[in-house]
Scaffold this motif. Structure first.
Motif, short mmCIF file in Angstrom:
data_model
loop_
_atom_site.label_atom_id
_atom_site.label_comp_id
_atom_site.label_asym_id
_atom_site.label_seq_id
_atom_site.Cartn_x
_atom_site.Cartn_y
_atom_site.Cartn_z
N THR A 148 3.12 38.23 47.74
CA THR A 148 2.00 37.40 47.27
C THR A 148 0.97 37.26 48.38
OG1 THR A 148 3.24 35.42 47.93
CG2 THR A 148 3.38 36.08 45.62
N LYS A 149 -0.25 36.98 47.98
CA LYS A 149 -1.32 36.83 48.95
C LYS A 149 -1.21 35.48 49.64
CE LYS A 149 -4.65 39.81 46.56
NZ LYS A 149 -6.01 39.90 45.96
N ILE A 150 -1.60 35.47 50.90
CA ILE A 150 -1.55 34.24 51.67
C ILE A 150 -2.97 33.88 52.13
CG2 ILE A 150 0.83 34.50 52.43
CD1 ILE A 150 -0.17 35.71 55.01
N PRO A 151 -3.31 32.62 52.13
CA PRO A 151 -4.67 32.23 52.52
C PRO A 151 -4.91 32.34 54.02
CG PRO A 151 -3.36 30.29 52.02
CD PRO A 151 -2.52 31.47 51.67
N THR A 152 -3.88 32.06 54.80
CA THR A 152 -4.02 32.10 56.26
C THR A 152 -2.85 32.86 56.86
OG1 THR A 152 -2.84 30.00 56.45
CG2 THR A 152 -5.26 29.90 56.33
N PRO A 153 -3.02 33.42 58.04
CA PRO A 153 -1.90 34.12 58.69
C PRO A 153 -0.75 33.16 58.98
CG PRO A 153 -3.98 34.71 59.72
CD PRO A 153 -4.27 33.56 58.81
N ASN B 21 -0.43 38.54 57.58
CA ASN B 21 -1.80 38.16 57.25
C ASN B 21 -2.21 38.89 55.97
OD1 ASN B 21 -2.75 40.83 58.06
ND2 ASN B 21 -2.54 40.09 60.18
N GLU B 22 -3.46 38.84 55.67
CA GLU B 22 -3.93 39.42 54.40
C GLU B 22 -3.74 40.93 54.36
OE1 GLU B 22 -8.02 39.49 51.67
OE2 GLU B 22 -7.95 38.39 53.57
N ASN B 23 -3.84 41.59 55.49
CA ASN B 23 -3.72 43.04 55.54
C ASN B 23 -2.32 43.51 55.94
OD1 ASN B 23 -6.49 43.37 54.90
ND2 ASN B 23 -7.04 43.01 57.06
N GLU B 24 -1.62 42.71 56.69
CA GLU B 24 -0.27 43.07 57.16
C GLU B 24 0.76 42.26 56.36
OE1 GLU B 24 0.50 45.34 59.34
OE2 GLU B 24 -1.56 45.86 59.94
N THR B 25 1.28 42.88 55.31
CA THR B 25 2.25 42.18 54.46
C THR B 25 3.65 42.79 54.53
OG1 THR B 25 1.62 43.58 52.57
CG2 THR B 25 0.45 41.48 52.85
#
Length: 382
Positions: free
Chosen positions: A311-316, A343-347
């Protein structure tokens, strides 16, 4: 009586005496032959009862009896060798030391080879088969043979150090604790003595070992190595206790299931179902031998895993995580803590080593349908 008549009469008496002596000698020889014949049976074998009463013949007869005992002993040895050949593992051809499994046709396999066959079949995406009759084998079709396990445990086996034979159920204790030829370290090995030799020579070596009289400067290298190992263990425990003080801690009991990719060369992965942690969805994914082209050809096997945020996260966010044995599994793993900044790019984390003790444990996990583990996660507050 004339002199001629007296001489003739004397000669006749002497001739009669000689004939009587010859008759007595012949009678004695016949009696001796009859006695010797009476000692033997009709089939030519000695009669022990009569031979015991005779003088010199008795020793010879009993010597033959001893040969019969040797023959019986050799036949028992042959029986043990024949049993060893019958009860050995069909794969490694050695007598098993632990559990023994059998296919539906009764062919025997030791636990290690059985797990290896199932692991190879898993890696090749095939059904495992018995090496003798080629019937399909699996965890739910192969059964343990307890009778053979007990029989094998009573068979004699040779000690690898002193070459003496002991029952297999006591051999391990003998080799580890009792054998005078087992290799041991010097009692002063902790302060740098490199000696290693037979147990019966250890006391003599320690009497002349120079290390007890060495100075503190000479033993510093050995103490430094011990201190480094201790510091590594202490760091692990200190880190775990520090993580236990975090505000957000969670753990999940997971089950890894195998699947294969749709590529030309199918690759084997294990993956869990989605699970929730810190109000986000996650997945754990594992692979074998870092995606070696054909890991079934490799004897050395290991597993690595990665943690994937779904899932996407708003902040690292920074997460510490480690894998341990779960309550529903018996995986042997050495705890090792990893850290990753999501973070948004490193999942997805990098594939990190699943710290298993050896390749045999990896084979045992691959032989099972699923792998059960517990994942512990610590969220670092910003």
């Amino acid at each position: 009586m004339s002199d001629g008549e007296g001489s003739a009469q004397t000669a006749a008496v002497e001739t009669g005496g000689q004939s009587d002596n010859m008759t007595v000698a012949m009678d004695g020889q016949q009696q001796q032959q009859q006695q010797n014949v009476s000692i033997t049976k009709d089939d030519g074998e000695p009669n022990p009862k009569k031979a015991k009463l005779s003088g010199g013949g008795g020793g010879e007869v009993f010597g033959r009896g001893g040969g019969g005992a040797d023959k019986q002993h050799s036949s028992s040895d042959k029986l043990e060798h024949r049993l060893g050949g019958i009860l050995c593992c069909a794969v490694c051809l050695d007598l098993p030391r632990s559990s023994i499994y059998q296919c539906t046709n009764g062919h025997l396999m030791c636990a290690g080879c059985f797990a290896h066959l199932l692991a190879d079949a898993r890696l090749r995406d095939e059904m495992a088969t018995c090496p003798n009759c080629r019937v399909d084998i699996a965890k739910n079709t192969a059964t343990r043979n307890l009778a053979v396990e007990k029989a094998v445990s009573e068979l004699p086996s040779e000690c690898q150090f002193c070459a003496k034979e002991f029952p297999r159920n006591t051999l391990q204790h003998h080799e580890q604790q009792l054998c005078a030829e087992r290799p041991v370290k010097c009692g002063y090995s902790k302060i740098g003595c490199p000696w290693r030799g037979p147990s019966h020579e250890a006391s003599e070596h320690e009497k002349v070992c120079p290390h007890p009289s060495t100075t503190g400067k000479d033993v510093m290298s050995a103490l430094d190595a011990m201190d480094q190992k201790f510091q590594e263990e202490k760091l692990l425990y200190d880190t775990i206790f520090d993580l236990m003080s975090f505000e957000k801690i969670t753990f999940n009991d997971l089950q890894l299931k195998p699947y294969r990719t749709e590529e030309f060369v199918h690759k084997l992965y294990y993956e869990t179902a989605r699970f929730s942690a810190f109000n986000f969805q996650w997945v754990v994914k594992t692979r074998i031998n870092n995606m070696q082209r054909d890991p079934a050809l490799s004897v050395d096997r290991h597993m690595s895993y990665q943690l994937i945020l779904k899932t996407k996260i708003p902040t690292p966010m920074s997460v510490h995580y480690l894998v341990v044995k779960g309550p529903f599994g018996d995986m042997k793993v050495n705890p090792k803590i990893y850290k990753f900044e999501f973070n948004e790019n490193e999942t997805e984390t990098q594939f990190v080593t699943l710290p298993l003790p050896d390749s045999a444990e990896c084979n045992r996990l691959l032989a099972a349908k699923t792998i059960n583990l517990r994942l512990i996660m610590f969220l670092v507050s910003k």
